[in-house]
Design a protein around this motif. Sequence first.
Motif, mmCIF file in Angstrom:
data_model
loop_
_atom_site.group_PDB
_atom_site.id
_atom_site.type_symbol
_atom_site.label_atom_id
_atom_site.label_comp_id
_atom_site.label_asym_id
_atom_site.label_seq_id
_atom_site.Cartn_x
_atom_site.Cartn_y
_atom_site.Cartn_z
ATOM 1 N N PRO A 171 51.160 35.720 -54.632
ATOM 2 C CA PRO A 171 52.203 34.454 -54.720
ATOM 3 C C PRO A 171 51.591 33.100 -54.786
ATOM 4 O O PRO A 171 50.468 33.134 -56.111
ATOM 5 C CB PRO A 171 51.173 34.180 -53.365
ATOM 6 C CG PRO A 171 50.935 35.144 -52.727
ATOM 7 C CD PRO A 171 50.133 35.671 -53.756
ATOM 8 N N PRO A 172 52.636 31.890 -55.316
ATOM 9 C CA PRO A 172 54.428 31.905 -54.246
ATOM 10 C C PRO A 172 55.092 33.246 -54.695
ATOM 11 O O PRO A 172 55.066 33.140 -56.109
ATOM 12 C CB PRO A 172 54.938 30.849 -54.425
ATOM 13 C CG PRO A 172 54.265 30.084 -56.267
ATOM 14 C CD PRO A 172 52.858 30.695 -56.331
ATOM 15 N N THR A 198 46.475 43.684 -51.963
ATOM 16 C CA THR A 198 46.427 43.215 -50.577
ATOM 17 C C THR A 198 45.233 44.029 -49.788
ATOM 18 O O THR A 198 44.353 45.089 -50.218
ATOM 19 C CB THR A 198 47.735 44.115 -49.274
ATOM 20 O OG1 THR A 198 47.524 45.267 -49.880
ATOM 21 C CG2 THR A 198 48.984 43.656 -50.119
ATOM 22 N N PHE A 211 58.280 42.618 -49.690
ATOM 23 C CA PHE A 211 57.139 41.109 -49.104
ATOM 24 C C PHE A 211 58.295 40.039 -48.276
ATOM 25 O O PHE A 211 58.123 38.709 -49.007
ATOM 26 C CB PHE A 211 56.335 40.278 -50.508
ATOM 27 C CG PHE A 211 55.285 41.325 -50.665
ATOM 28 C CD1 PHE A 211 54.145 41.325 -50.182
ATOM 29 C CD2 PHE A 211 55.636 42.553 -51.368
ATOM 30 C CE1 PHE A 211 53.137 42.578 -50.639
ATOM 31 C CE2 PHE A 211 54.720 43.270 -52.219
ATOM 32 C CZ PHE A 211 53.522 43.514 -51.868
ATOM 33 N N GLN A 239 50.247 44.005 -55.094
ATOM 34 C CA GLN A 239 51.299 42.922 -54.699
ATOM 35 C C GLN A 239 51.550 42.222 -55.381
ATOM 36 O O GLN A 239 50.312 41.230 -56.313
ATOM 37 C CB GLN A 239 50.437 42.026 -53.422
ATOM 38 C CG GLN A 239 49.170 41.658 -53.300
ATOM 39 C CD GLN A 239 48.543 40.191 -52.563
ATOM 40 O OE1 GLN A 239 49.970 40.492 -51.382
ATOM 41 N NE2 GLN A 239 47.685 39.346 -52.756
ATOM 42 N N ASP A 242 58.552 39.032 -46.117
ATOM 43 C CA ASP A 242 58.493 37.792 -44.684
ATOM 44 C C ASP A 242 57.792 36.755 -45.118
ATOM 45 O O ASP A 242 57.160 35.147 -45.281
ATOM 46 C CB ASP A 242 57.351 38.615 -43.514
ATOM 47 C CG ASP A 242 56.075 38.867 -44.478
ATOM 48 O OD1 ASP A 242 56.796 39.675 -45.147
ATOM 49 O OD2 ASP A 242 55.705 39.408 -43.430
ATOM 50 N N ARG A 243 57.139 36.721 -46.688
ATOM 51 C CA ARG A 243 56.282 35.648 -47.249
ATOM 52 C C ARG A 243 57.310 35.349 -48.357
ATOM 53 O O ARG A 243 56.518 34.306 -49.757
ATOM 54 C CB ARG A 243 55.380 36.163 -48.158
ATOM 55 C CG ARG A 243 54.623 37.169 -46.792
ATOM 56 C CD ARG A 243 53.205 38.437 -47.410
ATOM 57 N NE ARG A 243 52.339 37.491 -48.103
ATOM 58 C CZ ARG A 243 51.328 38.517 -49.591
ATOM 59 N NH1 ARG A 243 51.623 39.615 -49.111
ATOM 60 N NH2 ARG A 243 50.845 38.127 -50.293
ATOM 61 N N ASN A 247 59.494 39.599 -55.367
ATOM 62 C CA ASN A 247 59.492 40.082 -53.818
ATOM 63 C C ASN A 247 60.618 41.650 -54.687
ATOM 64 O O ASN A 247 61.788 41.806 -53.639
ATOM 65 C CB ASN A 247 60.026 39.689 -52.698
ATOM 66 C CG ASN A 247 59.936 40.891 -51.340
ATOM 67 O OD1 ASN A 247 59.219 41.822 -52.047
ATOM 68 N ND2 ASN A 247 60.864 40.666 -50.812
#
Length: 337
Positions: free
Chosen positions: A211-212, A269, A297, A208, A299-300, A192
Motif C-alpha cells: 500500500p498505497p 496478507t 484488492f 499483495q 476495496d483498498r 491492483n
Amino acid sequence: MGTDAHDQVVVVTGASGGVGRAVARRYGSRGARVALLARGEEGLEAAAAEVRARGGKALAVPVDVADFDAVDEAAERVESELGPIDVWVNDAFTSVFAPFTEIGPEEFARVTEVSYLGYVYGTKAALSRMLPRDRGAVVQVGSALAYRGIPLQTAYCGAKHAIQGFNEALRCELLATGSRVRTTMVQLPAVNTPQFDWVLSRLRRRAQPVPPIYQPEVVAGAVVYAADHPERREYWVGGSTVATLIANAVAPGLLDRYLARTGFSSQQTDQVRDGHQPANLWEPADADVDYGAHGDFDDRAVSRSPQVWASQHHGLLLGGATVAAGVIAATMMRRSR
C-alpha cells in the motif's frame, strides 16, 4: 505525435490482463487500432472484445515476448493488417515471489528473458519500422523498483533496473541522431492487478501489493499521456513512487534498513497462500480463464492520483516530491531506531 488519436495504430504487450489490459481499453475508447500481444488466448480475446466495444479496432496476437523472431513477426502482421505502428507499449512481464536463495537459475533467466529482454525485443521490432518513417513513440512501463530494489522480488527488480539503463542509453542515441522517434518510461506504484494471483510464489502467505494501491486505470491514463508526450524522459505515477525514489536518492542506506524490517510482511496478507495457485512463469495463466484488469484488492485501491497531474506538469512536481521525501525519510528514521 502528428497522428489523430482515431487513426493511431498502437501495440500493447501484456495486453491480456492488468495494466496492459487497462491501456488497451483506454486506446479502444479513443477509437484507435490496437494490437494486443500476450500469451493467454482467453485473456487476449476478452481484451480484444473490450477494445471493440469501446469503439476501437482490435487485433489479438498470441506471442511470447521472450522470442524475438515471434515478436518481429507479430509487428509485421500488425503493420500488414492495421497499418504503420505509431505507438508501442512494452508492459509484458513475469516474476517469482521468493527470497533470492529460493529462485532457481532457470527461473531467474526466464524472468529476465520476459521482463527485460521482452522490452528489448519489442523496442527493436518497433524501431526497425519507426526509424525509417522518422516518427513514433515507445513507452516502457516501469516501476519505482527500477530505482529501488525490495526484498522477495530480486528477479523483477533486476529486470526493471535493466530496462531503466537500456531506455536511458537508447534515448541518448535517438537524440544524438536527431531522430523524431522517442522513447519514454512510466514508473509505477503498487497496482491492483491479477499478478498476485498468477505470479509464481514460494511465500508462505498470499502476496499483495505494498500500500498505497492504485487501480490500473490510473496507470493507463498516465501511459497514454506519456505516449502522446514522449519528449519527457519519464513519468512518475503515485505519491508513493515519488517519495520512494527521492528518499532512495537521499538516504539509500536508511531505506535498506527500513525495507529489511518491513519489506517481507508488507508484501504478504494474513492469508495462507493457496498451494494450487496458478503460475504464469512458463505457461500463461489466462490461457483458459480471463482474469481481467483488476486484482482482488478493489476495496483498498484508489482510482485517482493527484500526483499524476503533477508529473504531467513537471514544474509543480519538485516541491511535492521534496515534501514527500521528507515525510518518508522521517518515518523511516523513527522505525529504524
